[in-house]
Design a protein around this motif. Structure first.
Motif: not given
Length: 185
Positions: A1-23, A89-95
């Motif tokens: 959000a500091a690098a790119v103006p976002v309306r909303r954002s989420a960090l998801l982590v992968s749990k057992e079985g590949g399920a994504l869980v909002p952190l 910018e996308l590459a910088a965000l990924a890094q």
């Protein structure tokens, strides 16, 4: 959000079985945060391990950036923006997300270790209560049953019956507590 103006954002982590869980998330829509776990773009980025953008409609774009450690993807950042992001910018965000990945994985590991230790301690307490106090109370119940059978007068029989009911209630409460300690809910 500091690098790119976002309306909303989420960090998801992968749990057992590949399920994504909002952190974590930003924005005021909690329902959206929960729905990001099923977002097609987030799952696609988990598979491809490459950041991507999607056009959602008029002045609405979705950005998905993998959170990687080496060749493993441990999560994904999803953000809704009003303007598209340029490829550099996308590459910088990924890094940037990759730079924080090791700290994130370490925190998740410590959390998992804490949960395992807590679960083990709860099971140990349940075992200790079952093998100690609960067995002794059950033994007292047998003594009260014997006392009630040998009682001469009705007052003593009634008192022994009341004592037996109380012991049964206490044992029942203890069994429920043992079950609650063993339960991983």
């Amino acid at each position: 959000a500091a690098a790119v103006p976002v309306r909303r954002s989420a960090l998801l982590v992968s749990k057992e079985g590949g399920a994504l869980v909002p952190l974590a998330g930003s924005g005021e829509d909690d329902r959206w945060l929960a729905e990001t776990a099923y977002d097609r773009l987030a799952h696609e980025v988990m598979q491809t391990k490459s950041p991507t953008m999607a056009y959602l409609g008029y002045r609405s774009h979705r950005l998905a950036v993998p959170v990687r450690i080496g060749t493993r993807t441990i999560g994904v950042v999803v953000a809704d923006l009003s303007e598209p992001v340029m490829p550099d910018e996308l590459a910088a965000l990924a890094q940037s997300s990759d730079d924080g990945a090791l700290r994130l994985e370490t925190a998740l590991l410590f959390d998992e270790i804490r949960e395992l230790a807590t679960r083990e301690e709860r099971h140990r307490l349940a075992r200790e209560i079952h093998d100690g106090i609960a067995q002794e109370l059950a033994s007292l119940g047998y003594l009260v049953d014997d006392m009630q059978a040998r009682a001469d007068g009705p007052d003593l029989k009634s008192l022994a019956g009341t004592l037996r009911k109380e012991l049964g209630r206490i044992l029942s409460d203890l069994r429920h507590s043992i079950f609650d300690l063993r339960s991983d809910v």
